[in-house]
Motif scaffolding. Structure first.
Motif, PDB file in Angstrom:
ATOM      1  N   VAL A   1      90.102 129.547  66.248  1.00 36.65           N
ATOM      2  CA  VAL A   1      91.027 128.790  67.080  1.00 36.65           C
ATOM      3  C   VAL A   1      91.793 127.749  66.269  1.00 36.65           C
ATOM      4  O   VAL A   1      93.009 127.640  66.355  1.00 36.65           O
ATOM      5  CB  VAL A   1      90.266 128.105  68.225  1.00 36.65           C
TER       6      VAL A   1
ATOM      7  N   ALA B   1      92.426 129.592  77.868  1.00 32.35           N
ATOM      8  CA  ALA B   1      93.198 128.540  77.199  1.00 32.35           C
ATOM      9  C   ALA B   1      92.886 128.523  75.701  1.00 32.35           C
ATOM     10  O   ALA B   1      93.783 128.406  74.859  1.00 32.35           O
ATOM     11  CB  ALA B   1      92.874 127.182  77.820  1.00 32.35           C
TER      12      ALA B   1
ATOM     13  N   VAL C   1      95.639 129.165  72.768  1.00 31.37           N
ATOM     14  CA  VAL C   1      95.935 128.215  71.691  1.00 31.37           C
ATOM     15  C   VAL C   1      95.740 128.883  70.333  1.00 31.37           C
ATOM     16  O   VAL C   1      96.519 128.673  69.402  1.00 31.37           O
ATOM     17  CB  VAL C   1      95.060 126.952  71.819  1.00 31.37           C
TER      18      VAL C   1
ATOM     19  N   ARG D   1     100.163 128.561  69.564  1.00 30.14           N
ATOM     20  CA  ARG D   1      99.903 127.183  69.943  1.00 30.14           C
ATOM     21  C   ARG D   1     101.042 126.584  70.772  1.00 30.14           C
ATOM     22  O   ARG D   1     100.815 125.945  71.785  1.00 30.14           O
ATOM     23  CB  ARG D   1      99.701 126.396  68.665  1.00 30.14           C
TER      24      ARG D   1
ATOM     25  N   ALA E   1     101.289 128.036  74.257  1.00 32.14           N
ATOM     26  CA  ALA E   1     100.241 127.488  75.102  1.00 32.14           C
ATOM     27  C   ALA E   1     100.636 126.092  75.579  1.00 32.14           C
ATOM     28  O   ALA E   1     100.462 125.742  76.747  1.00 32.14           O
ATOM     29  CB  ALA E   1      98.927 127.437  74.333  1.00 32.14           C
ATOM     30  N   GLN E   2     101.217 125.332  74.662  1.00 35.44           N
ATOM     31  CA  GLN E   2     101.618 123.974  74.996  1.00 35.44           C
ATOM     32  C   GLN E   2     102.682 123.981  76.093  1.00 35.44           C
ATOM     33  O   GLN E   2     102.655 123.176  77.019  1.00 35.44           O
ATOM     34  CB  GLN E   2     102.157 123.305  73.732  1.00 35.44           C
TER      35      GLN E   2
ATOM     36  N   ILE F   1      99.055 123.608  78.512  1.00 42.96           N
ATOM     37  CA  ILE F   1      97.754 123.410  77.881  1.00 42.96           C
ATOM     38  C   ILE F   1      97.897 122.326  76.819  1.00 42.96           C
ATOM     39  O   ILE F   1      98.864 122.330  76.058  1.00 42.96           O
ATOM     40  CB  ILE F   1      97.260 124.717  77.238  1.00 42.96           C
ATOM     41  N   ASP F   2      96.941 121.387  76.779  1.00 40.52           N
ATOM     42  CA  ASP F   2      96.969 120.366  75.733  1.00 40.52           C
ATOM     43  C   ASP F   2      96.171 120.869  74.540  1.00 40.52           C
ATOM     44  O   ASP F   2      94.942 120.938  74.604  1.00 40.52           O
ATOM     45  CB  ASP F   2      96.367 119.064  76.268  1.00 40.52           C
ATOM     46  N   PRO F   3      96.844 121.253  73.454  1.00 37.16           N
ATOM     47  CA  PRO F   3      96.109 121.847  72.332  1.00 37.16           C
ATOM     48  C   PRO F   3      95.056 120.910  71.740  1.00 37.16           C
ATOM     49  O   PRO F   3      93.994 121.360  71.323  1.00 37.16           O
ATOM     50  CB  PRO F   3      97.194 122.149  71.292  1.00 37.16           C
ATOM     51  N   ARG F   4      95.360 119.612  71.742  1.00 38.60           N
ATOM     52  CA  ARG F   4      94.370 118.688  71.161  1.00 38.60           C
ATOM     53  C   ARG F   4      93.063 118.741  71.941  1.00 38.60           C
ATOM     54  O   ARG F   4      91.976 118.720  71.380  1.00 38.60           O
ATOM     55  CB  ARG F   4      94.922 117.266  71.158  1.00 38.60           C
TER      56      ARG F   4
ATOM     57  N   ILE G   1      92.023 121.334  73.741  1.00 34.73           N
ATOM     58  CA  ILE G   1      91.392 122.644  73.513  1.00 34.73           C
ATOM     59  C   ILE G   1      90.725 122.695  72.140  1.00 34.73           C
ATOM     60  O   ILE G   1      89.612 123.211  71.977  1.00 34.73           O
ATOM     61  CB  ILE G   1      92.425 123.776  73.674  1.00 34.73           C
ATOM     62  N   PHE G   2      91.387 122.120  71.136  1.00 34.40           N
ATOM     63  CA  PHE G   2      90.765 122.052  69.808  1.00 34.40           C
ATOM     64  C   PHE G   2      89.417 121.356  69.887  1.00 34.40           C
ATOM     65  O   PHE G   2      88.413 121.821  69.351  1.00 34.40           O
ATOM     66  CB  PHE G   2      91.665 121.270  68.839  1.00 34.40           C
TER      67      PHE G   2
END
Lengths: 318, 290
Positions: free
Chosen positions: B34, B170, B174, B178, B181-182, B186-189, B191-192
């Protein structure tokens, strides 16, 4: 090369060369150890800083230089200086071979970091098991101080030899920095495909960089062997050296001539002070190195030298 | 030569160790798949988890199997926080910075444990580690058998999570694209951080399963981390089934290597596999072409 490029180098190394006039043996011992790391970090910087190939396994090169220098003397009775030169050549060859295998397989970024780490570990396990390296018991060079034996009665002798190596490598780095090879190396670091499109032979450039890097870090290993007169697999091929040269180069400033030297001195200075203050905590200096590494990546990505340079430029253009 | 029974036992033992390895590797491969980063702190975090299991047993009297759920939750939170507040912000979105930051983290964690617990080797003690089950001519260690079963269960759960839940969707979004998804909210931070947290939770489970038969010292994670990298590379970076199969293969190779070459050279086999796979098939045995 202009006088302005050489001035900081001459000032720093000149001041260090004069320390034996007033410094205690304790301080000289500290300087010699820190500067050996600095030399190793200069080697790392050539590949990692200028070439952008982050190696996590420079112990493979350091250890090869150290073991070759020591074994040629103790087992084969070769003159220590000749052994040192052979160590440098062997380390360069080791670097070239690691580079040939991994760059040809197009390993980059974290893959390259991992494969170098694995090479160093393989060498460590082999050196620990083999007979001619002294195995787990280690290898002792006989104490016989004389110039021919590369051993010096006073601490100043070793300091000057290490400084001479650093001077030579700094001039070489400066020459590369200003020259065609340096430009190719930086082009490969910034964008491999674009560099190739411009006619840069990417593989050859990387191989030259890793071989030179191996020679320099191998020299640091040889000096380490001559300074401490003892080696074992966990010292020569241990993870500690891979990590210390990497942190020194990053903290000092990637892709700068003096960065690794400044970084190693600063790092070891801070390390000694914390060990003095909190000596009862094992590993407290290394813990601090880890914090410094993260802080450097987060806040001072250009390193100490880079930050100073930016400060000076800002003052010059108000 | 070695009799067939000895070799068979070595293979089965290897499979069981491999299952534990696979669990360690699952967390690593998920984070790689991911975030596209190699988490160098993985080994040190495993050591932390193993000390946490030891602490639960000795201070609170909670056994390793009962500790699985609370520790998994605790390490999920720890991993989430680490990625969200330390690794993410300090790497400025560059992969090589992440590599260096996680290396720094591993140095800090390892030496903090060294300062707190010295380099003494500890273990859970008690009879648990010697409990065996008879299976035909073979004597199998019960805690390892349990470990093997739970590892498979966790791998199945992880697969379900990724394939069937919204969070899983999600995460996959991502990983693949990425910015896309954003754009879909979706908030990638986040999900990370969730992914990193799940990776750490896998470690906590692995620690609970390992401890009945393994010792702990502040450097024990190092032994696992290269093995875990080997497995991840062998199975293909980012592949869950790859990690599982890779873990089993490495476990068997180590066990047979140890039997035929002796303990210290047996490790060599793992590194050689690692280097060979990286050089000749960097996408792994099951990974898609990059």
């Amino acid at each position: 090369m202009k006088a302005r490029d050489i001035l900081p180098l001459a000032l720093l190394l000149g001041a260090l060369a004069l320390t034996p006039l007033f410094a205690s043996n304790l301080l000289l011992n500290f300087l010699v150890s820190a500067l050996i790391i600095a030399l190793g970090a200069q080697g790392w910087n050539l590949l990692g800083g200028y070439g952008g190939q982050l190696s996590f396994g420079h112990a493979a090169l350091f250890g090869t230089g150290a073991y070759a220098t020591a074994i040629l003397q103790t087992t084969f009775g070769v003159n220590a200086w000749v052994g040192f030169a052979c160590g440098i050549a062997l380390a360069a060859l080791t670097g070239w071979m690691i580079g040939f295998l991994s760059f040809r397989a197009r390993l980059r970024g974290s893959y390259f970091a991992l494969v170098t780490l694995a090479f160093a570990e393989v060498l460590r396990i082999l050196a620990n098991a083999a007979g001619f390296t002294g195995g787990a018991a280690g290898l002792l060079i006989k104490l016989e101080p004389s110039f021919a034996n590369f051993q010096f009665a006073s601490r100043a002798g070793m300091l000057w030899v290490v400084l001479a190596c650093i001077l030579g490598v700094s001039l070489l780095t400066l020459w590369i920095d200003r020259g065609r090879f340096g430009a190719q190396l930086v082009a490969v670091r910034e964008n491999e495909d674009a560099a190739r499109a411009l006619g840069v032979d990417v593989l050859a450039t990387k191989l030259r960089a890793i071989a030179l890097s191996g020679a320099i870090t191998g020299a640091a290993g040889g000096l380490y062997a001559q300074n401490f007169l003892y080696l074992d697999a966990n010292i020569a091929y241990g993870t500690w050296i891979s990590v210390e040269v990497l942190i020194a180069a990053i903290v000092g400033g990637l892709g700068t001539v003096l960065g690794p030297v400044v970084g190693a001195l600063a790092l070891h200075g801070v390390g000694e002070v914390t060990k003095g203050l909190l000596g009862w905590m094992t590993g407290v200096d290394l813990m601090l190195f880890g914090v410094i590494l993260i802080a450097a990546v987060a806040f001072v990505p250009a390193g100490l030298v880079g930050a100073l340079r930016r400060l000076r430029m800002r003052r010059a253009t108000p | 030569m070695y009799s067939l029974a000895i070799i068979a036992e070595a293979v089965v033992n290897g499979l069981m160790t491999g299952a534990a390895y696979a669990l360690v590797a699952l967390g690593l491969t998920l984070v790689y798949g991911v975030l596209h980063i190699v988490n160098f702190a993985h080994g040190a975090l495993l050591t932390c988890a193993m000390f946490a299991v030891l602490g639960m047993e000795q201070l609170l009297g909670i056994g390793p199997y009962a500790a699985i759920l609370p520790l998994a939750l605790l390490f999920y939170g720890l991993g989430y926080g680490l990625q969200r507040f330390v690794i993410g912000p300090s790497s400025h979105g560059e992969d090589r910075n992440t590599l260096l930051v996680t290396l720094g983290l591993s140095i800090i964690l390892e030496n903090a444990l060294l300062a707190a617990f010295r380099s003494d080797t500890r273990s859970l003690g008690g009879e648990m580690g010697f409990d065996v089950v008879e299976l035909g001519p073979m004597l199998l260690s019960r805690p390892r058998l349990v470990g093997c079963a739970v590892a498979l269960l966790v791998a199945a759960l992880l697969w379900l999570l990724l394939a069937r839940t919204d969070t899983g969707r999600a995460i996959r979004a991502v990983a693949k694209e990425r910015f896309g998804a954003q754009l879909s909210g979706i908030d990638p931070r986040h999900i990370f951080a969730v992914t990193f947290g799940i990776g750490c939770a896998c470690l906590a489970v692995a620690a609970c399963l390992l401890l009945p038969t393994f010792y702990v010292n502040p450097r024990v994670g190092n032994a696992f981390v290269l093995v875990a990298f080997t497995i991840v590379v062998l199975g293909g970076m980012g592949s869950v089934t790859g990690a599982l199969l890779g873990g089993l293969i490495v476990g068997v190779v180590e066990s047979l290597g140890g039997l035929l070459l002796g303990e210290s050279l047996g490790q060599l086999g793992i590194f050689l596999i690692f280097i060979l796979v990286l050089l000749f098939r960097p996408t792994g045995l099951f990974g898609a072409r990059a």
